[in-house]
Each structure stands twice: as C-alpha cells, then as structure tokens.
Design a protein around this motif. Sequence first.
Motif, short mmCIF file in Angstrom:
data_model
loop_
_atom_site.label_atom_id
_atom_site.label_comp_id
_atom_site.label_asym_id
_atom_site.label_seq_id
_atom_site.Cartn_x
_atom_site.Cartn_y
_atom_site.Cartn_z
N CYS A 1 -52.08 32.53 -75.25
CA CYS A 1 -50.69 32.72 -75.69
C CYS A 1 -50.63 33.04 -77.17
CB CYS A 1 -49.89 31.45 -75.37
SG CYS A 1 -48.11 31.61 -75.68
N TYR A 2 -51.40 32.35 -77.99
CA TYR A 2 -51.33 32.57 -79.44
C TYR A 2 -51.92 33.92 -79.85
CZ TYR A 2 -56.31 31.53 -80.08
OH TYR A 2 -57.68 31.57 -80.03
N GLY A 3 -52.72 34.53 -78.97
CA GLY A 3 -53.36 35.80 -79.29
C GLY A 3 -52.68 37.00 -78.64
N GLY A 4 -51.45 36.80 -78.17
CA GLY A 4 -50.71 37.89 -77.55
C GLY A 4 -50.76 37.90 -76.04
N GLY A 5 -51.37 36.86 -75.45
CA GLY A 5 -51.41 36.75 -74.01
C GLY A 5 -50.17 36.05 -73.47
N VAL A 6 -50.38 35.09 -72.59
CA VAL A 6 -49.27 34.38 -71.98
C VAL A 6 -49.58 32.88 -71.92
CG1 VAL A 6 -48.46 36.31 -70.58
CG2 VAL A 6 -50.24 34.78 -69.66
N LEU A 7 -48.54 32.08 -71.73
CA LEU A 7 -48.70 30.66 -71.45
C LEU A 7 -48.62 30.48 -69.95
CD1 LEU A 7 -48.94 27.75 -72.55
CD2 LEU A 7 -46.43 27.66 -72.57
N THR A 8 -49.56 29.70 -69.41
CA THR A 8 -49.70 29.60 -67.95
C THR A 8 -49.53 28.17 -67.47
OG1 THR A 8 -51.20 31.51 -67.80
CG2 THR A 8 -51.33 29.89 -66.03
N ALA A 9 -48.82 28.04 -66.35
CA ALA A 9 -48.75 26.80 -65.59
C ALA A 9 -49.23 27.08 -64.18
CB ALA A 9 -47.32 26.24 -65.57
N MET A 10 -49.95 26.11 -63.59
CA MET A 10 -50.45 26.28 -62.22
C MET A 10 -50.21 25.01 -61.42
SD MET A 10 -54.33 27.23 -60.83
CE MET A 10 -54.25 28.98 -61.26
N ASP A 11 -49.76 25.20 -60.18
CA ASP A 11 -49.55 24.10 -59.25
C ASP A 11 -50.83 23.89 -58.42
OD1 ASP A 11 -47.57 22.37 -57.49
OD2 ASP A 11 -48.73 23.61 -56.10
N PHE A 12 -51.12 22.61 -58.14
CA PHE A 12 -52.28 22.27 -57.33
C PHE A 12 -51.84 21.44 -56.12
CE2 PHE A 12 -53.65 22.87 -61.65
CZ PHE A 12 -54.72 23.75 -61.50
N PRO A 13 -52.38 21.76 -54.93
CA PRO A 13 -53.47 22.69 -54.67
C PRO A 13 -53.05 24.12 -54.34
CG PRO A 13 -53.00 21.45 -52.70
CD PRO A 13 -52.05 20.94 -53.75
N LYS B 1 -52.01 26.57 -56.09
CA LYS B 1 -52.36 27.55 -57.13
C LYS B 1 -51.22 28.54 -57.41
CE LYS B 1 -57.39 27.37 -56.73
NZ LYS B 1 -58.64 28.16 -56.57
N ARG B 2 -50.00 28.12 -57.14
CA ARG B 2 -48.86 28.92 -57.58
C ARG B 2 -48.86 28.96 -59.10
NH1 ARG B 2 -42.31 27.83 -56.83
NH2 ARG B 2 -41.69 29.63 -58.10
N VAL B 3 -48.54 30.11 -59.65
CA VAL B 3 -48.63 30.31 -61.10
C VAL B 3 -47.26 30.70 -61.68
CG1 VAL B 3 -49.58 31.84 -62.90
CG2 VAL B 3 -51.07 30.91 -61.12
N TRP B 4 -46.95 30.13 -62.84
CA TRP B 4 -45.82 30.57 -63.66
C TRP B 4 -46.39 30.99 -65.01
CZ3 TRP B 4 -46.06 26.09 -60.89
CH2 TRP B 4 -45.08 25.84 -59.91
N GLN B 5 -45.87 32.08 -65.59
CA GLN B 5 -46.35 32.53 -66.89
C GLN B 5 -45.20 33.03 -67.74
OE1 GLN B 5 -49.46 35.36 -65.60
NE2 GLN B 5 -50.98 33.89 -66.32
N ALA B 6 -45.34 32.83 -69.06
CA ALA B 6 -44.32 33.29 -70.02
C ALA B 6 -45.01 33.90 -71.22
CB ALA B 6 -43.41 32.15 -70.45
N LYS B 7 -44.41 34.92 -71.78
CA LYS B 7 -44.91 35.54 -72.98
C LYS B 7 -44.59 34.68 -74.20
CE LYS B 7 -44.48 40.23 -71.09
NZ LYS B 7 -43.84 41.55 -71.27
N PRO B 8 -45.24 34.92 -75.33
CA PRO B 8 -45.00 34.10 -76.52
C PRO B 8 -43.53 34.02 -76.94
CG PRO B 8 -46.98 35.41 -76.84
CD PRO B 8 -46.35 35.89 -75.56
N ASP B 9 -42.77 35.10 -76.71
CA ASP B 9 -41.36 35.10 -77.10
C ASP B 9 -40.46 34.41 -76.08
OD1 ASP B 9 -41.29 36.92 -75.02
OD2 ASP B 9 -40.54 38.60 -76.22
N GLY B 10 -41.06 33.92 -74.99
CA GLY B 10 -40.29 33.21 -73.98
C GLY B 10 -39.91 34.05 -72.77
N GLU B 11 -40.27 35.32 -72.76
CA GLU B 11 -39.94 36.16 -71.60
C GLU B 11 -40.79 35.76 -70.41
OE1 GLU B 11 -40.27 40.84 -70.13
OE2 GLU B 11 -40.52 40.33 -72.26
N LEU B 12 -40.13 35.54 -69.28
CA LEU B 12 -40.84 35.16 -68.06
C LEU B 12 -41.62 36.36 -67.52
CD1 LEU B 12 -41.17 32.76 -66.04
CD2 LEU B 12 -39.34 33.87 -64.70
N VAL B 13 -42.85 36.11 -67.12
CA VAL B 13 -43.67 37.16 -66.50
C VAL B 13 -43.45 37.09 -65.01
CG1 VAL B 13 -46.00 38.02 -66.13
CG2 VAL B 13 -45.38 37.02 -68.34
N ALA B 14 -43.03 38.18 -64.43
CA ALA B 14 -42.71 38.22 -63.00
C ALA B 14 -43.97 38.06 -62.17
CB ALA B 14 -42.00 39.53 -62.66
#
Length: 219
Positions: free
Chosen positions: A192-204, A206-219
Amino acid sequence: MSGRLIAIGDIHGYRAALQTLLNEIQPDADDIIVTLGDYIDRGPDSKGVIDLLIQWGRKTQLVALIGNHEEMMLNVIQGEQSHHGWLRYGGVETLESYDFDGDLNFLPAEHREFFDSLGDFFVHDNYFFTHAAYDPQLELEQQPIELLRWHSLRAGIPDPHFSGKTAVVGHTASDDGSILDIGHLICLDTNCYGGGVLTAMDFPSKRVWQAKPDGELVA
C-alpha cells in the motif's frame, strides 16, 4: 454461531484505505479482525490509523499484532535505541501525524495502551498469524522475535510449520501489489505504501477486499 476470521495486511499510515476496507467488511461483535502489524510510518496519517483501530476495536474482536515499525518506534520512545534508524524508515511521517513538538512522550494515553497491548502471534482454527515469518520447527511460544517481526521472505520462505497450520503474514511487500499464496503461507503485504493496495482476506473462504492508498475501493 461463530463469526468471520479476517486478516488485514500492512497499513503504514493509510487511514483512508483502512476506513474503506472496514466500511465494506462491516465487522461485528462476532467477527475476529487480525491486523498484521506496521500500522505506522511512511503513510500520511499514522495517528488516524491508530484512532480508527481503537474505534473499531470497540465494535469487533480486534487482534492487533506488532510489526517491526512499532518495535522501532517503541524502542526510540523508551530510550532503548537511537532515533536515526526509525526516522529513515518512515518515523518522520509518524511524528508529523502526531504534531511532534520535540517531546518523546507524544503518544496519547489510549494510543500507548494500544501499542503496549500488541501481540507477536495469534492462532485460530487452522491458521496462525504473525507479522513477518517463523521457524517451522518451533512452537510459536518459542519463536525468535527477529523472525516474527523482521525476517523478509525475500531472504527465504520458511517450510510449512510442523503444526500443519497455514501461516498468514505481512512485512514483505509484493512489488506488483499481489497476494503471495503458496499454500502453507499467505502474505498480505500488498505494498500500500509503495503504490499498491491494502488487502483484507477472509478465512477459510479467501474472499478478498482491497483499497487503494487514497481510499478507492478496488472492484
């Protein structure tokens, strides 16, 4: 009925991205949210990240682990090491977010309590969570702190842990913002700090949520 088990990778001061993920996930009192460390440094709002984690910790079961950046900051505050290394790796941004005026006692009491509460690992069901890495032959209680907080996967990916549990870690940022999943180990530091995304993952699941550094949700 038990709730969800969700891990969030290295946040590094990006409050907007964290807010987006939590708004999407909407964790409740039955859910466990494991944050993998490195909440501070490099990004624009480390203080805001801690405020947000404390706030959500009142609504859900937050398990906050310690990263190497928290270790560096606490060592400086406690007079155990020079500030030079920490400032070089993002401490300046953290101090700015707290309106640092030269007094090393800059953390609000609630924030100091949060940092003092951080653990090195967490075990739940078929998973264990830690910031960086582990020794595959040792019980988690016997792990060297250096491995748990500092070891880069670029220096070597550990073999499967003898317990058979899957390791979920952060710390080693992927260059392209992708999740590293090799079966026995999953790394959620998606840069995230290098221009990627912040990631959350559900277990087991493996559903993923991601957001860009500015807060935009990644579809």
